[in-house]
Design a protein around this motif. Structure first.
Motif, PDB file in Angstrom:
ATOM      1  N   GLU A 628       1.438   7.989   0.819  1.00  0.00           N
ATOM      2  CA  GLU A 628       3.123   8.117   0.986  1.00  0.00           C
ATOM      3  C   GLU A 628       3.292   9.231   0.632  1.00  0.00           C
ATOM      4  O   GLU A 628       4.409   9.601   1.554  1.00  0.00           O
ATOM      5  CB  GLU A 628       3.834   6.926   0.783  1.00  0.00           C
ATOM      6  CG  GLU A 628       5.276   6.264   1.033  1.00  0.00           C
ATOM      7  CD  GLU A 628       5.260   5.288   0.373  1.00  0.00           C
ATOM      8  OE1 GLU A 628       6.225   4.554   0.751  1.00  0.00           O
ATOM      9  OE2 GLU A 628       5.352   4.378  -0.418  1.00  0.00           O
ATOM     10  N   PRO A 629       2.965   9.997  -0.062  1.00  0.00           N
ATOM     11  CA  PRO A 629       4.156  11.397  -0.399  1.00  0.00           C
ATOM     12  C   PRO A 629       3.710  12.218   0.541  1.00  0.00           C
ATOM     13  O   PRO A 629       4.616  12.970   0.586  1.00  0.00           O
ATOM     14  CB  PRO A 629       2.995  11.581  -1.364  1.00  0.00           C
ATOM     15  CG  PRO A 629       2.733  10.535  -2.250  1.00  0.00           C
ATOM     16  CD  PRO A 629       2.532   9.676  -1.243  1.00  0.00           C
ATOM     17  N   THR A 630       2.419  11.993   1.396  1.00  0.00           N
ATOM     18  CA  THR A 630       2.396  12.982   2.561  1.00  0.00           C
ATOM     19  C   THR A 630       2.227  13.044   3.914  1.00  0.00           C
ATOM     20  O   THR A 630       2.824  13.791   5.212  1.00  0.00           O
ATOM     21  CB  THR A 630       0.350  12.743   2.508  1.00  0.00           C
ATOM     22  OG1 THR A 630      -0.092  12.533   3.211  1.00  0.00           O
ATOM     23  CG2 THR A 630      -0.001  13.307   0.980  1.00  0.00           C
ATOM     24  N   LEU A 631       3.625  11.446   3.617  1.00  0.00           N
ATOM     25  CA  LEU A 631       4.029  11.283   5.065  1.00  0.00           C
ATOM     26  C   LEU A 631       4.861  11.863   5.323  1.00  0.00           C
ATOM     27  O   LEU A 631       5.418  11.352   6.151  1.00  0.00           O
ATOM     28  CB  LEU A 631       3.223   9.299   6.084  1.00  0.00           C
ATOM     29  CG  LEU A 631       2.274   8.961   5.260  1.00  0.00           C
ATOM     30  CD1 LEU A 631       2.170   7.546   5.728  1.00  0.00           C
ATOM     31  CD2 LEU A 631       0.694   9.697   5.798  1.00  0.00           C
ATOM     32  N   GLY A 632       5.886  12.123   4.532  1.00  0.00           N
ATOM     33  CA  GLY A 632       6.947  13.001   4.838  1.00  0.00           C
ATOM     34  C   GLY A 632       8.348  12.093   4.218  1.00  0.00           C
ATOM     35  O   GLY A 632       8.065  11.689   3.713  1.00  0.00           O
ATOM     36  N   GLN A 633       9.133  11.773   5.281  1.00  0.00           N
ATOM     37  CA  GLN A 633      10.089  11.076   4.722  1.00  0.00           C
ATOM     38  C   GLN A 633      10.061   9.397   5.893  1.00  0.00           C
ATOM     39  O   GLN A 633      10.967   8.835   6.531  1.00  0.00           O
ATOM     40  CB  GLN A 633      11.361  11.266   5.430  1.00  0.00           C
ATOM     41  CG  GLN A 633      11.380  13.166   4.889  1.00  0.00           C
ATOM     42  CD  GLN A 633      12.059  12.945   3.686  1.00  0.00           C
ATOM     43  OE1 GLN A 633      13.013  12.299   3.465  1.00  0.00           O
ATOM     44  NE2 GLN A 633      11.254  14.172   2.595  1.00  0.00           N
ATOM     45  N   HIS A 634       8.714   9.191   5.986  1.00  0.00           N
ATOM     46  CA  HIS A 634       8.420   7.687   6.544  1.00  0.00           C
ATOM     47  C   HIS A 634       8.453   6.872   6.486  1.00  0.00           C
ATOM     48  O   HIS A 634       7.284   7.091   5.113  1.00  0.00           O
ATOM     49  CB  HIS A 634       7.395   8.001   7.518  1.00  0.00           C
ATOM     50  CG  HIS A 634       7.412   8.508   8.759  1.00  0.00           C
ATOM     51  ND1 HIS A 634       8.132   9.234  10.038  1.00  0.00           N
ATOM     52  CD2 HIS A 634       6.666  10.463   8.718  1.00  0.00           C
ATOM     53  CE1 HIS A 634       8.232   9.836  10.596  1.00  0.00           C
ATOM     54  NE2 HIS A 634       7.043  10.840  10.480  1.00  0.00           N
ATOM     55  N   PRO A 635       9.668   5.818   5.188  1.00  0.00           N
ATOM     56  CA  PRO A 635       8.591   4.418   4.983  1.00  0.00           C
ATOM     57  C   PRO A 635       7.834   3.922   5.658  1.00  0.00           C
ATOM     58  O   PRO A 635       8.186   3.544   6.136  1.00  0.00           O
ATOM     59  CB  PRO A 635      10.090   4.287   4.450  1.00  0.00           C
ATOM     60  CG  PRO A 635      11.050   4.271   5.911  1.00  0.00           C
ATOM     61  CD  PRO A 635      10.722   5.116   6.634  1.00  0.00           C
ATOM     62  N   VAL A 636       7.392   3.365   5.215  1.00  0.00           N
ATOM     63  CA  VAL A 636       5.911   2.927   4.987  1.00  0.00           C
ATOM     64  C   VAL A 636       6.389   0.675   4.192  1.00  0.00           C
ATOM     65  O   VAL A 636       6.283   0.769   3.226  1.00  0.00           O
ATOM     66  CB  VAL A 636       4.639   3.125   4.470  1.00  0.00           C
ATOM     67  CG1 VAL A 636       3.087   2.364   5.298  1.00  0.00           C
ATOM     68  CG2 VAL A 636       4.337   4.630   5.297  1.00  0.00           C
ATOM     69  N   THR A 637       6.030  -0.353   5.180  1.00  0.00           N
ATOM     70  CA  THR A 637       6.482  -1.651   4.158  1.00  0.00           C
ATOM     71  C   THR A 637       4.604  -2.251   4.876  1.00  0.00           C
ATOM     72  O   THR A 637       3.960  -1.416   6.189  1.00  0.00           O
ATOM     73  CB  THR A 637       7.122  -1.615   5.228  1.00  0.00           C
ATOM     74  OG1 THR A 637       6.989  -2.498   6.715  1.00  0.00           O
ATOM     75  CG2 THR A 637       8.740  -1.358   4.640  1.00  0.00           C
ATOM     76  N   LEU A 638       4.478  -2.869   3.755  1.00  0.00           N
ATOM     77  CA  LEU A 638       2.759  -3.818   4.509  1.00  0.00           C
ATOM     78  C   LEU A 638       3.252  -5.012   4.010  1.00  0.00           C
ATOM     79  O   LEU A 638       3.815  -5.937   3.030  1.00  0.00           O
ATOM     80  CB  LEU A 638       2.147  -3.253   3.116  1.00  0.00           C
ATOM     81  CG  LEU A 638       0.585  -4.014   2.899  1.00  0.00           C
ATOM     82  CD1 LEU A 638      -0.251  -3.990   4.205  1.00  0.00           C
ATOM     83  CD2 LEU A 638      -0.411  -3.800   1.583  1.00  0.00           C
ATOM     84  N   ASP A 639       2.940  -6.080   5.763  1.00  0.00           N
ATOM     85  CA  ASP A 639       3.372  -7.075   5.367  1.00  0.00           C
ATOM     86  C   ASP A 639       1.974  -7.924   5.718  1.00  0.00           C
ATOM     87  O   ASP A 639       1.362  -7.112   6.529  1.00  0.00           O
ATOM     88  CB  ASP A 639       4.123  -6.992   6.823  1.00  0.00           C
ATOM     89  CG  ASP A 639       5.099  -6.709   6.713  1.00  0.00           C
ATOM     90  OD1 ASP A 639       5.650  -6.237   5.798  1.00  0.00           O
ATOM     91  OD2 ASP A 639       5.990  -6.482   8.052  1.00  0.00           O
ATOM     92  N   VAL A 640       2.103  -9.556   4.662  1.00  0.00           N
ATOM     93  CA  VAL A 640       0.351 -10.228   4.627  1.00  0.00           C
ATOM     94  C   VAL A 640       0.882 -10.890   4.951  1.00  0.00           C
ATOM     95  O   VAL A 640       1.974 -11.268   4.641  1.00  0.00           O
ATOM     96  CB  VAL A 640       0.229  -9.604   3.359  1.00  0.00           C
ATOM     97  CG1 VAL A 640      -1.357 -10.782   3.223  1.00  0.00           C
ATOM     98  CG2 VAL A 640      -0.723  -8.296   3.107  1.00  0.00           C
ATOM     99  N   GLU A 641       0.189 -11.690   6.338  1.00  0.00           N
ATOM    100  CA  GLU A 641       0.279 -12.923   7.068  1.00  0.00           C
ATOM    101  C   GLU A 641      -0.726 -13.917   6.387  1.00  0.00           C
ATOM    102  O   GLU A 641      -1.792 -13.883   7.222  1.00  0.00           O
ATOM    103  CB  GLU A 641       0.916 -12.781   8.651  1.00  0.00           C
ATOM    104  CG  GLU A 641       2.291 -11.967   8.598  1.00  0.00           C
ATOM    105  CD  GLU A 641       1.649 -11.976  10.670  1.00  0.00           C
ATOM    106  OE1 GLU A 641       1.056 -12.785  10.910  1.00  0.00           O
ATOM    107  OE2 GLU A 641       2.648 -10.824  10.687  1.00  0.00           O
ATOM    108  N   GLY A 642      -0.285 -14.859   5.225  1.00  0.00           N
ATOM    109  CA  GLY A 642      -1.522 -15.973   5.361  1.00  0.00           C
ATOM    110  C   GLY A 642      -2.753 -14.906   4.673  1.00  0.00           C
ATOM    111  O   GLY A 642      -2.184 -14.138   4.154  1.00  0.00           O
TER     112      GLY A 642
END
Length: 765
Positions: A628-642
């Motif tokens: 994530e630190p290498t992705l610049g200013q892009h917030p990353v979210t993780l959604d898990v379904e089921g």
């Protein structure tokens, strides 16, 4: 014909080399240039003979012996036996010491009794030697002397007790251990015996050397006409079904014999073939109107006709016919003579047919060999197709030929290779055939089709303007594997005949061989295309490497040159910022090198995986924390379904896949725009989606997005890499048995969807 005279000549069953060594004095002159050798008389040569095989030994008149001797001398012992024992009108009886008796049909006719045996002959006839009134005692009868091993020649008077008639017979015997052959000649009809001997000599000379039916016929028909005083004689071949063909004739005008409208199927010839019996019409004009008048003999002034069926090897091969101007039937002697001639002609026709089949088979094998040579020559596909059409025409003696190549749907023609029609005429006809009529019928129903008259076939739709007239047709599909590649179309067999079943069989075999040649040519073209593509890719690869590696290498070189320019006392002061820059450049070069190596492994199928059961949710969370630190200013979210199942993957390769997709999302999204990762169970596995909020991908680029070295215009502007990231991701997913797809509505970002197969219990353990 004195009492007790010896045989004029003896036919030996000696080996061919002995017979070849016999001293031949001159040849017997025959009509139409046919000749037969004449053996010297017993007084002119040594008569000492080895033990005989009596199934092929007989004493007879010089002309007869000469004709048949020539047959034996050419190694035709089998033919000789068939002629002597079955075909020639010569009365013979074969005896064995074990009681076996074999009498020819002509002996039964001569004696006017069925199945003559020694016992029946002893009961019916009183036999005395010519010039003597004394009846021979039982032990002096010819068959008794024959079984005692005596060889003799007697003229005898046979008195028929039931009818009171007398026969004057010349009885000859050749005997050896346990076997004897008796030959009977009615010497009361000397002119017939002479005619018979001459005709037999002709047959014996012509039969072994006949390659064509006409070659046999023309050498014999004049002889037959002279022997039975016929005004016309003709030989008709049976070609299967109701098809009859006039092979040769004597006494018929040439124009009449060559008339294509000659309807032999409606003649007495056809009836002889159908019934297998001799057909005789004493007065043609007495027949009902339209009955067996197909040859129109009355128009030629011929009023009587007879037809003798020709049978050989259990097959009816033709008809020997003759006609006379004077009405009336044949005499008993003439009928007997013609039965023997018919047998010889049957052998000749059958032999000629077999030789013709051998020649056709040799031609087919030669053409198939030529096809194999064409395969080795690896000529261009279209040139090969034209060569195959030419060979098919040669094989069937067709004037016109074509190969219609089917389109991808198999419903029409994509190409039409033709021979026999001049290019100018083809240009005047116009575009490709539309696949209607007979051509279309073969496309819709790919089975061989033979048509005698195209115009009379209900499937025909006629010909376009400028098209040459065509009559007979043969169509055969050409299959490569189970798929129809095209159809051979052949028209107008040489000589105006229709295509026969044998033509169809040979073209079907030829089509099977052609399929191999075409498949090979197609493979060669694909290989050549692959080589051309590989050369193009090599050039492209070299250009990409030169272009994309040049920038980081140049940047590294420039930075190092600057540092070295400021060195003091052999040392250089390097800031942390400069070291980090060098590290980034080195990492970029290393990644490019690794990508190129992975591409090579994917293409060669040498990509190695160390797979194990992995929790996709845990692996994804750990990777996001790491990168994530290498992705610049892009917030990353993780959604898990089921409940997401574990997957069976190589953890390092899984990390490579996710890193490539996340880097890709970061590159093409505006600063600060989020990246969303979604996990859920799906179809016996696990689905993972990476979604960005970038500008999306143009519809024209979507189909090439996973191609090697492909970069969208924005990526090329930024010079962000080699264009291998998505190609590698696709290759890695397929190596894991998974899949990847992309969705990119214009202006709404892009979503990459991955599917991994779930780990099985055994794999999880």
């Amino acid at each position: 014909m004195g009492h007790g005279r010896e045989p004029v000549c003896a036919l030996r069953s000696s080996p061919p080399e002995r017979l070849h060594g016999a001293r031949l004095e001159h040849r017997l002159p025959l009509r139409q240039g046919t000749v037969g050798p004449r053996v010297k008389t017993p007084a002119e040569r040594d008569l000492a003979e080895p033990p005989l095989d009596l199934t092929s030994s007989i004493s007879m008149r010089p002309a007869l012996a000469a004709g048949v001797t020539s047959t034996v001398a050419r190694g035709r012992t089998k033919c000789f036996r068939m002629i002597v024992e079955s075909l020639l009108p010569w009365p013979v009886m074969r005896l064995t010491s074990t009681g076996g008796v074999q009498a020819s049909a002509s002996l039964s006719e001569l004696l006017e009794m069925e199945a003559p045996t020694p016992e029946r002959l002893s009961e019916r006839f009183e036999i005395s030697r010519l010039g003597s009134q004394a009846v021979l005692a039982e032990r002096e009868l010819p068959w008794r002397r024959a079984l005692r091993g005596e060889s003799f020649s007697d003229e005898e008077v046979w008195y028929d007790r039931p009818t009171g008639r007398s026969l004057l017979l010349l009885v000859r015997c050749r005997a050896s251990a346990g076997e004897a052959l008796l030959v009977f000649e009615n010497v009361a009809d000397q002119p017939f015996a002479i005619r018979l001997a001459d005709l037999v000599a002709s047959i014996g000379s012509a039969l072994p050397s006949a390659d064509e039916p006409s070659a046999l016929a023309h050498g014999l028909l004049d002889e037959v006409a002279a022997a039975v005083r016929a005004d016309a004689v003709f030989l008709v071949a049976h070609e299967g079904g109701e098809r009859l063909r006039l092979v040769a004739s004597v006494g018929l005008p040439e124009a009449f014999a060559q008339d294509d409208n000659l309807n032999l199927a409606a003649s007495v010839m056809a009836l002889a073939i159908e019934t297998g019996d001799i057909q005789e019409v004493a007065r043609i004009e007495d027949l009902p109107e339209g009955a067996f008048r197909g040859m129109h003999l009355l128009e030629l002034g011929l009023h009587a006709v007879a037809a003798f069926p020709l049978s050989a090897g259990g097959e009816r091969v033709g008809v020997l016919g003759l006609a006379r101007r004077k009405p009336g039937k044949l005499s008993r002697i003439e009928r007997r003579l013609l039965r023997g001639v018919a047998g010889a002609c049957a052998l000749g026709l059958r032999q000629a047919r077999l030789r013709d089949a051998e020649r056709r088979e040799a031609r087919r094998l030669r053409l198939l060999r030529d096809v194999a040579m064409d395969i080795e020559a690896a000529m261009p596909l279209r040139a090969l197709l034209r060569r195959l059409v030419e060979q098919a025409c040669e094989l069937t003696r067709a004037r016109y030929g074509a190969l219609g190549v089917l389109d991808a749907e198999g419903t029409g023609l994509s190409d039409f290779i033709h021979v026999g029609v001049a290019d100018k005429v083809a240009g005047d006809i116009g575009s490709l055939p539309h696949g209607r009529g007979l051509l279309g019928a073969l496309i819709r129903d790919p089975r061989p089709s033979r048509v005698a008259n195209i115009h009379a076939d209900p499937r025909s739709v006629g010909f376009p303007a400028h098209h040459p007239a065509m009559t007979s047709f043969l169509g055969v599909p050409l299959l490569i594997g189970q798929k129809v590649f095209g159809n051979f179309y052949l028209c107008d067999k040489d000589g105006g005949a229709e295509f026969a079943e044998e033509d169809e069989r040979m073209v079907r075999l030829f089509a099977a061989q052609s399929a191999l040649a075409i498949a090979y040519a197609q493979q060669v073209e694909r290989t050549q295309e692959a080589h051309r593509e590989m050369d193009r890719l090599r050039s492209e690869f070299a250009a990409v490497i030169a272009h994309d590696l040049r920038n980081p290498v140049a940047a590294m070189t420039l930075l190092l040159d600057g540092l070295l320019a400021k060195r003091e006392d052999g040392s250089v002061v390097v800031s942390v910022q400069q070291l980090q820059c060098l590290r980034r450049i080195g990492s970029r070069i290393s990644r490019m090198s690794q990508d190129l190596l992975d591409v090579s492994r994917i293409e060669l199928g040498r990509l190695s995986l160390e797979r194990q059961s992995v929790s996709l949710e845990e692996a994804t969370r750990a990777l996001l924390l790491e990168i994530e630190p290498t992705l610049g200013q892009h917030p990353v979210t993780l959604d898990v379904e089921g409940c997401v199942p574990e997957v069976f993957v190589d953890p390092a390769r899984l990390s490579q896949i996710l890193t490539n997709l996340l880097d890709n999302a970061a590159k093409y999204s505006g600063a600060g725009l989020p990246i969303r990762v979604t996990l859920r169970p799906e179809s016996g596995g696990a689905a993972l989606a990476v979604e960005d909020r970038g500008p999306g991908i143009a519809a024209s680029d979507l189909g090439r997005l996973f191609d090697r070295f492909f970069q969208a215009p924005r990526a090329r502007e930024k010079n962000t890499g080699l264009g291998l990231g998505l190609y590698i991701v696709k290759g890695l997913m397929e190596a894991h048995g998974g899949s990847i797809a992309v969705e990119s509505p214009p202006g709404q970002g892009s979503t990459f969807r991955l599917w991994f197969p779930a780990a099985q219990p055994a794999q999880a353990a």
